[in-house]
Design an enzyme around this catalytic site. Structure first.
Site: not given
Lengths: 579, 385
Positions: A2, A27, A71, A97-98, A452, A456, A459, A475, A574
């Site tokens: 956090c 964070r 978080w 935080n913790g 994938e 990447k 992107e 084909h 995102k």
């Protein structure tokens, strides 16, 4: 993880704290809150990201404030679990935080003494403990409370009747910033750098009091001196911790992400809906869709469970079979198309499962059950570690269906990622950099990995790249092959090997430059390939993981060589929260 | 005060262990070597730390990201020498500073001593001075430093730790830091001498065992994980989170066992053993004076003494590792070292192998029942049948 941030000075504190929280949102970003000290303490907190506008700090008067961005790892992120937390009287506010490890015992005692808790967090106990110890001097109260806490913490506190911010740290980061008649405290330097470059890094066991003019630091009850530093970096640097891009940082985080995810998943109980699944439909978009395709191959091949994968935005045209499990997978848990698809599945009375990285995100609230991918915050727009974490979840599910037959392989699979990080891709990057078009081909479960890899590449390097099942090249796309279109082929040993080699030979005959990923001792492939990249491990799981990582690095280094804006590719966001 | 840690070099003499990581990241007592100079600096209150990275830089940066301390990282693009490495950090140096090698172990008292003397070098007596820079002194201070002389005129060697001022930076015309320092002295500059307390360097791979012993001597006990009540734990032993110690196992400190490691039943572990995260030791195995890196595994009924085992390597059942004194040629010099084995990463040895003074490369595969000594399996990726 956090983030916490505190400010005391001459300006409107809440506005400054809100801006600061935005900078430490990396964070954690599943809820946030601010407490400001005016005549009384006022708190405003909310679930979700900090909105660009519309969050009003108007009623948060005062020149002292603390804030938090969360978080969640334990307890869902909602308004009530968001920090700051207050005591029963509402006169003390805490951000933290913790993790307080002995919070359960302390909470029982506090409830026994008549305290009323309004959240499920470990943090709230600190507020109630302070309430008992507080007699007009917040510093004294903190010093009385800290010895009872076990675990890690960086905390900031406010109390009515005491104009100071009191901070304490033990095994969680906390930095103080000294400005011009203003003081800051934060989890890292990011939010402070804009205002001042004079910093003090607190040590474990330190307690500090902040007023606009003075910082006083105490250690073990006595005054302590801490050196002031002058910091010269920009906050982008701090966040990336030395890596040039978040994407590279996240790629290098992957061995730890995979092994942590497997360990965390093993501790959780598998949702009943999964255990009873007879048929499975998976809906996803983008990178998650490719992870789902890998899962489909494994389910059908290893577990004989019929599975289908649909692109979430197309799902509405393919109603799921009744009673079949529908799995929605999304890193953010906020992807609009995937949410829609799960809602549709629920309408048809299908059991639903969400696989997400954001705890308590919209998708988990819709689904009957949810699994967490434990990847930690992902900043780079191009998903890397969340893909690896999604694979970890799927491998784990297959392992359970196979009664733990994969257990051993999963334990050591992160090593293959680690080894892939050591490879030198220089020649392959040179080859891709100059190309206008690229093909990525694979067979079996390596086909989604090729998809994938191509995604990447598209992107972040903006090179036109197509992923194909190797057999499909004949084909149609064969017409496009020429010495100007390099092909990246994944050719691991296994049942697809022989036919894959003959596919590759056909391409070779067209004069296409071939970049081949294969088992390291494979002489045949080394002869055919223009550029050979040895897969560190060719075992099923480890092979998939290492091929993935190699293609991520190939895309990254190619984009870097072309000077692209890697963490913020043009036109992309995102999480896609519109249909 | 600032500090510049040089961690860009590979450390070729420590191959095979430096194939996949720079010397500074080799774990000793479960922490990469670079953690020890960083900790010594932090203990002395130095907070402005710059680290020069180069070889396998992403791995160093990733490790530094996991540290709590804010550290500035600069990159040396080509590994030309220590002087060039310091030059890479020059633009960030604003005040007097320390220069330290990131791959040596140093204690806080030595750091605080050298902090007190501006323009000085930290030195130490060493029984094999030819491997280091030998420090020649006169009444004034250092007269010159001779890098790795064949016949060393004195036992006083440079630890590579200097306390300098920004005035030194213009002297960095050479790629070697020693040459730059000699150049400064030649131009009339003064360099004082400060004696170090504890300073250790691993020159050859087997020196890691001595380093491991040194660090383990000072550890404090900590018990985490699940320890069977019939297990016996004596002396200072650190057991990490999630580790499992099975019944009837005896652990004699000093020893350290990493997170999520699994120690089977009836094992005898220690003294002076470091076991990394997620290592598996199967039942009835004896381990002493050894260093096992992350994800390695030792089969049951084995006897392992004086071994350094790289990440992800595994030994089959009934393996014996015992000290030998092979004659070695490393980077052109002949020497003898006493050790059981030093094994690179991801080596797989089948059951019933015997290692005696063996230096084994990375990714080596050894079939069952082989006796390995000296350079038998030194080349990376070979198969011994």
């Amino acid at each position: 993880m956090c983030g916490i941030f505190g400010y005391t000075g001459g300006s409107r504190a809440a506005t400054i704290v809100l801006e600061g929280l935005r900078k430490i949102e990396y964070r954690g970003y599943d809820s946030f809150g601010i407490a400001a000290l005016g005549d009384t303490i006022r708190v405003s907190k909310r679930q979700g990201r900090i909105p660009e506008e519309g969050f009003d700090t108007w009623d948060l008067a005062g020149t002292v404030a603390i804030g938090h961005t969360r978080w969640a790892t334990h307890g869902i992120p909602d308004d009530k679990n968001a920090h700051p937390h207050r005591d029963c009287t509402g006169k003390i506010a805490v951000v933290h935080n913790g993790i307080i490890e002995n919070y359960a015992a302390l909470k029982r005692d506090l409830i026994g003494r008549g305290h009323i808790f309004s959240s499920d967090t470990d943090t709230e106990i600190i507020a109630h403990l302070l309430e008992e110890a507080y007699e007009g001097d917040l510093l004294a109260a903190i010093q009385a409370v800290l010895p009872t806490l076990e675990g890690s913490y960086a905390i900031l506190t406010l109390a009515e009747g005491d104009a100071r911010i009191v901070a304490a740290r033990s095994r969680s980061p906390l930095v103080l910033g000294i400005g011009d008649n203003t003081m800051f405290a934060a989890s890292d330097m990011t939010p402070i750098l804009e205002y001042t470059r004079r910093m003090i890094v607190l040590e474990d066991g330190d307690v500090a009091t902040l007023t606009p003019a003075v910082v006083e630091i105490f250690h073990a009850g006595r005054r302590a001196e801490r050196n002031e530093e002058f910091v010269q970096w920009s906050f982008e640097d701090v966040r990336k911790g030395g890596f040039r891009h978040f994407m590279l940082k996240e790629i290098f985080d992957q061995p730890a992400v995979f092994s942590d995810a497997i360990r965390a998943l093993r501790k959780e109980e598998l949702p009943g809906v999964v255990r009873d699944a007879g048929k499975v439909t998976i809906v996803a978009c983008g990178t998650s869709y490719h992870a789902a395709l890998v899962f489909k191959y494994l389910l059908e091949e290893q577990c004989r469970v019929p599975a289908r994968v649909e692109i979430a935005s197309e799902f509405r045209y393919f109603p799921p079979p009744p009673e079949g499990l529908v799995i929605g997978i999304s890193q953010s848990g906020e992807t609009a198309d995937t949410i829609m698809a799960l809602q549709l599945a629920k309408l048809r009375a299908c059991p639903t499962l969400a696989i997400v990285n954001g705890v308590g995100s919209s998708l988990t609230r819709i689904a009957d059950a949810s699994l967490l991918m434990h990847a930690g915050p992902e900043i780079s727009v191009a998903a890397t570690k969340s893909f690896i974490a999604e694979l970890a979840v799927f491998f784990h599910l297959v392992d359970i269906m196979k009664q733990g037959a994969w257990g051993h392989q999963l334990d050591s699979a992160h090593r293959a990622i680690e080894e892939a990080l050591l490879l030198d891709l220089g020649p392959a990057v040179t080859c891709c950099r100059d190309a206008q078009n690229l093909f990525f081909v694979g067979r079996g479960a390596f086909y989604p990995i090729a998809l994938e890899g191509a995604l990447k590449m598209k992107e972040i390097s903006y090179i036109h790249a197509e992923g194909y099942a190797a057999g499909e090249i004949k084909h149609g796309p064969f017409a496009l092959l020429s010495p100007e279109t390099p092909v990246v082929a994944i050719c691991a040993p296994g049942e697809t090997y022989g036919v894959m080699v003959s596919n590759i030979r056909e391409m070779k005959a067209r004069g296409t430059p071939l970049i081949i990923l294969g088992e390291k001792d494979d002489r045949d492939l080394q002869e055919i390939a223009d550029i050979f990249i040895p897969l560190p491990s060719a075992e099923s799981i480890a092979g998939l993981l290492s091929a993935t990582v190699i293609l991520q690095l190939l895309a990254y280094h190619t984009a870097d060589a072309l000077g692209r804006n890697i963490d913020r590719p043009r036109n992309l966001a995102k999480s896609v929260t519109v249909e | 005060m600032q500090a510049v840690i040089l961690a860009a070099g590979e450390g070729k003499r420590l191959r095979p262990l430096t194939k996949n990581r720079p010397k500074a990241l080799i774990p000793v007592a479960n922490n990469p070597i670079i953690d020890y100079p960083i900790q010594a600096l932090l203990d002395c209150g130095i907070r402005d730390i710059i680290i020069v990275v180069g070889y396998r830089k992403e791995h160093v940066i990733r490790h530094l990201n996991r540290c709590d301390a804010p550290i500035e990282v600069v990159e040396q693009k080509q590994q030309l020498g220590t002087g060039d490495a310091l030059r890479c950090a020059a633009s960030l140096i604003r005040e007097e500073f320390l220069v330290l090698p990131g791959d040596n172990i140093i204690d806080a008292p030595s750091i605080s001593r050298i902090m007190a003397v501006q323009n000085s070098v930290l030195v130490k007596e060493h029984p094999h001075p030819s491997n280091f820079g030998v420090v020649m002194m006169d009444k004034e201070g250092v007269s010159c430093i001779i890098e790795k002389p064949e016949h060393a005129p004195s036992f006083t060697v440079s630890t590579g730790i200097y306390h300098l001022t920004p005035d030194f930076l213009p002297h960095l015309t050479e790629n070697s830091l020693t040459d730059a320092v000699n150049g400064m002295i030649a131009k009339g500059g003064h360099l004082g001498v400060v004696m170090a307390e504890e300073w250790h360097d691993a020159v050859y791979p087997w020196d890691l065992l001595a380093l491991n012993r040194k660090i383990l001597r000072d550890i404090s006990p900590l018990k985490s994980g699940s320890i069977d009540r019939t297990a016996v734990i004596r002396g200072p032993v650190r057991i990490g989170k999630g580790a499992t110690i099975s019944p009837f196992t005896v652990i004699t400190g000093p020893a350290i066992i990493g997170n999520d490691a699994e120690i089977g039943s009836h094992c005898t572990i220690g003294p002076f053993v470091s076991i990394g995260d997620r290592v598996r030791v199967e039942p009835f195995t004896l381990l002493e004076h050894s260093l096992l890196m992350e994800d390695s595994a030792i089969g049951s009924h084995s006897r392992v003494t004086e071994a350094v085992i790289g990440e992800g390597s595994s030994f089959g059942d009934h393996t014996t590792v015992e000290p030998g004194v092979p004659l070695m040629e490393i980077e052109g010099t002949l020497m003898r070292g006493r050790f059981g084995c030093v094994v690179g990463d991801r080596v797989r040895a089948d059951p019933l192998c015997i290692f005696q003074g063996a230096l084994v490369g990375n990714d080596v595969r050894i079939r069952g029942g082989k006796m390995i000594t000296g350079f038998d399996a030194f080349q990376d990726g070979v198969m011994v049948v």
